[in-house]
Motif scaffolding. Sequence first.
Motif, PDB file in Angstrom:
ATOM      1  N   SER A 169      12.507  -7.389  -0.581  1.00  0.00           N
ATOM      2  CA  SER A 169      11.805  -6.894   0.614  1.00  0.00           C
ATOM      3  C   SER A 169      11.160  -5.540   0.405  1.00  0.00           C
ATOM      4  N   GLY A 170      11.724  -4.733  -0.480  1.00  0.00           N
ATOM      5  CA  GLY A 170      11.264  -3.361  -0.653  1.00  0.00           C
ATOM      6  C   GLY A 170      11.853  -2.381   0.346  1.00  0.00           C
ATOM      7  N   ILE A 171      12.675  -2.861   1.274  1.00  0.00           N
ATOM      8  CA  ILE A 171      13.274  -1.963   2.263  1.00  0.00           C
ATOM      9  C   ILE A 171      14.211  -0.976   1.577  1.00  0.00           C
ATOM     10  N   TYR A 172      14.080   0.286   1.929  1.00  0.00           N
ATOM     11  CA  TYR A 172      14.909   1.348   1.358  1.00  0.00           C
ATOM     12  C   TYR A 172      16.374   1.121   1.736  1.00  0.00           C
ATOM     13  N   SER A 173      17.286   1.372   0.805  1.00  0.00           N
ATOM     14  CA  SER A 173      18.711   1.208   1.082  1.00  0.00           C
ATOM     15  C   SER A 173      19.260   2.461   1.750  1.00  0.00           C
ATOM     16  N   TYR A 174      19.832   2.301   2.929  1.00  0.00           N
ATOM     17  CA  TYR A 174      20.343   3.462   3.657  1.00  0.00           C
ATOM     18  C   TYR A 174      21.435   4.190   2.873  1.00  0.00           C
ATOM     19  N   THR A 175      22.138   3.489   1.988  1.00  0.00           N
ATOM     20  CA  THR A 175      23.192   4.144   1.219  1.00  0.00           C
ATOM     21  C   THR A 175      22.633   5.082   0.154  1.00  0.00           C
ATOM     22  N   ALA A 176      21.316   5.010  -0.106  1.00  0.00           N
ATOM     23  CA  ALA A 176      20.676   5.923  -1.059  1.00  0.00           C
ATOM     24  C   ALA A 176      20.213   7.216  -0.394  1.00  0.00           C
ATOM     25  N   ASP A 177      20.310   7.292   0.915  1.00  0.00           N
ATOM     26  CA  ASP A 177      19.899   8.486   1.645  1.00  0.00           C
ATOM     27  C   ASP A 177      20.828   9.655   1.295  1.00  0.00           C
ATOM     28  N   ASP A 231      21.620  12.471   2.840  1.00  0.00           N
ATOM     29  CA  ASP A 231      22.524  12.910   3.910  1.00  0.00           C
ATOM     30  C   ASP A 231      23.667  11.919   4.101  1.00  0.00           C
ATOM     31  N   PHE A 232      23.350  10.637   4.029  1.00  0.00           N
ATOM     32  CA  PHE A 232      24.398   9.618   4.133  1.00  0.00           C
ATOM     33  C   PHE A 232      25.384   9.769   2.975  1.00  0.00           C
ATOM     34  N   GLY A 233      24.856   9.977   1.779  1.00  0.00           N
ATOM     35  CA  GLY A 233      25.716  10.142   0.619  1.00  0.00           C
ATOM     36  C   GLY A 233      26.646  11.329   0.751  1.00  0.00           C
ATOM     37  N   ARG A 234      26.114  12.444   1.227  1.00  0.00           N
ATOM     38  CA  ARG A 234      26.968  13.628   1.399  1.00  0.00           C
ATOM     39  C   ARG A 234      28.037  13.387   2.453  1.00  0.00           C
ATOM     40  N   ALA A 235      27.700  12.640   3.494  1.00  0.00           N
ATOM     41  CA  ALA A 235      28.644  12.414   4.590  1.00  0.00           C
ATOM     42  C   ALA A 235      29.742  11.429   4.230  1.00  0.00           C
ATOM     43  N   TYR A 236      29.443  10.449   3.360  1.00  0.00           N
ATOM     44  CA  TYR A 236      30.406   9.366   3.157  1.00  0.00           C
ATOM     45  C   TYR A 236      30.851   9.167   1.711  1.00  0.00           C
ATOM     46  N   PHE A 254      33.620  12.544   3.157  1.00  0.00           N
ATOM     47  CA  PHE A 254      34.420  11.382   3.521  1.00  0.00           C
ATOM     48  C   PHE A 254      35.551  11.756   4.468  1.00  0.00           C
ATOM     49  N   PHE A 255      36.286  12.801   4.146  1.00  0.00           N
ATOM     50  CA  PHE A 255      37.434  13.126   4.985  1.00  0.00           C
ATOM     51  C   PHE A 255      37.023  13.693   6.349  1.00  0.00           C
ATOM     52  N   ALA A 256      35.788  14.172   6.454  1.00  0.00           N
ATOM     53  CA  ALA A 256      35.272  14.610   7.750  1.00  0.00           C
ATOM     54  C   ALA A 256      34.720  13.454   8.573  1.00  0.00           C
ATOM     55  N   HIS A 257      34.261  12.385   7.885  1.00  0.00           N
ATOM     56  CA  HIS A 257      33.519  11.334   8.586  1.00  0.00           C
ATOM     57  C   HIS A 257      34.109   9.934   8.426  1.00  0.00           C
ATOM     58  N   ARG A 258      35.281   9.801   7.815  1.00  0.00           N
ATOM     59  CA  ARG A 258      35.817   8.479   7.482  1.00  0.00           C
ATOM     60  C   ARG A 258      36.012   7.583   8.692  1.00  0.00           C
ATOM     61  N   TYR A 259      36.149   8.135   9.889  1.00  0.00           N
ATOM     62  CA  TYR A 259      36.381   7.321  11.085  1.00  0.00           C
ATOM     63  C   TYR A 259      35.144   7.204  11.972  1.00  0.00           C
ATOM     64  N   ASP A 260      33.999   7.655  11.482  1.00  0.00           N
ATOM     65  CA  ASP A 260      32.754   7.513  12.247  1.00  0.00           C
ATOM     66  C   ASP A 260      32.445   6.037  12.508  1.00  0.00           C
ATOM     67  N   ALA A 285      17.892   2.768  11.000  1.00  0.00           N
ATOM     68  CA  ALA A 285      17.110   3.969  11.297  1.00  0.00           C
ATOM     69  C   ALA A 285      17.153   4.968  10.140  1.00  0.00           C
ATOM     70  N   ILE A 286      18.308   5.055   9.457  1.00  0.00           N
ATOM     71  CA  ILE A 286      18.404   5.932   8.285  1.00  0.00           C
ATOM     72  C   ILE A 286      17.400   5.485   7.216  1.00  0.00           C
ATOM     73  N   ALA A 287      17.344   4.170   6.977  1.00  0.00           N
ATOM     74  CA  ALA A 287      16.428   3.644   5.960  1.00  0.00           C
ATOM     75  C   ALA A 287      14.977   3.881   6.346  1.00  0.00           C
ATOM     76  N   MET A 288      14.676   3.780   7.632  1.00  0.00           N
ATOM     77  CA  MET A 288      13.284   3.897   8.072  1.00  0.00           C
ATOM     78  C   MET A 288      12.751   5.318   7.943  1.00  0.00           C
ATOM     79  N   LYS A 289      13.596   6.291   7.650  1.00  0.00           N
ATOM     80  CA  LYS A 289      13.130   7.664   7.414  1.00  0.00           C
ATOM     81  C   LYS A 289      12.473   7.811   6.047  1.00  0.00           C
ATOM     82  N   HIS A 290      12.579   6.774   5.222  1.00  0.00           N
ATOM     83  CA  HIS A 290      12.076   6.822   3.850  1.00  0.00           C
ATOM     84  C   HIS A 290      10.949   5.817   3.663  1.00  0.00           C
TER      85      HIS A 290
END
Length: 374
Positions: free
Chosen positions: A138-146, A148-153, A159-165, A174-179
């Motif tokens: 599809s060419g859709i960007y992977s949100y896990t490559a973002d 900010d997402f990487g730093r958070a999780y 991870f220890f700040a956001h593990r229960y988000d 929406a994260i993917a659509m920023k790219h």
Amino acid sequence: MGVTTLLLSAALAGPALAAGPATGGHSGDGHVATRRAIEAAVRAGVPGVTATAKDAHGTWSTTAGVGDLGTGRPRSTADRYRVGSITKSFVSTVLLQLEAEGRLSLDDTVDTWLPGVVRGHGHDGRRITVRQLLNHTSGIYSYTADDDFGRAYFTKDGFFAHRYDTLTPPDLVAIAMKHKPDFAPGTSWNYSNTNYVVAGMVIEKVTGHSYATEITRRIISPLHLTATSLPGTRVTVPRPSSRAYSKFEDPAGPSYDVTHLNPSIASAAGEMISNSADLDRFYSALLRGKLLPPQQLKEMKTTVKIDGAPNTRYGLGLMDTTLTCGVHVWGHDGGIHGSASSAVTTADGRHALALNFNGDWAGDTNAVINGEFC
């Protein structure tokens, strides 16, 4: 395998090797190479391994290493674990069943079902088909490559700040659509977890039920996969289970217990929990035509090239890997915090293997698979 999981780097040191007994319908002599590869993974630093194979001789299971670094408790052959991207095979199966029922076409555009959802920075759901979601063209960007997402999780502090988000599928898209897209639809291949988040949303739009409900109704219940579940936002892993460990950014550093997390960050791309026996049963049933009509199974097994992986091709939520001895196995692998898994079967569905490492920084699932089938 190993193409789509998180990258595993060799640890400098690991726990002392503790091999569990093999169990099953025969002596296990036919699985000597498998056991050696599992023991090698523990020597390389994986805390523990559990594996189950099923073939003409019966079912064979074994463990090595520990399930709990604090207590030294061994792993169990019945352990449930987070299977990560193996979830994708289940999601794809449901969509192919819906196609067989005439409720959608794989050549429908994403916008046919989710108008306006995939839009932004060059993404356009009017030009992307459901099929392209499932085979990652599809060419859709992977949100896990973002970043900010990487730093958070994927960092220790994050991870220890956001593990229960809790994150919803629209949040992830929406994260993917920023790219910008990785490429124009259909012109290349790139593994994108966003593809399967969107696929899960399509299932819900078509059926009026969540992808988890449809997987449970169409696959888990009919196959009696009693250890398999889609936890949603539940942070624990049902028992029996082992602890899961990560070293995050420092493969030479300490191991952190990451067992508890909110799997909504993985959604339809990787939230599932299962065990090795259930995964063997699923992939055997799938390849033997128990879940899909011949036409849909053929579509699922129609593969595209993966750049940089000459021995692996990708179908619709299903990978075809040519092993060192020339044998083809079909299945998927999956990585999520503290867990690296693979599940494969031969094309006739009669010889299957599923395994899990409860650490995400070391070991080689490919070696175990080659040991079993070669």
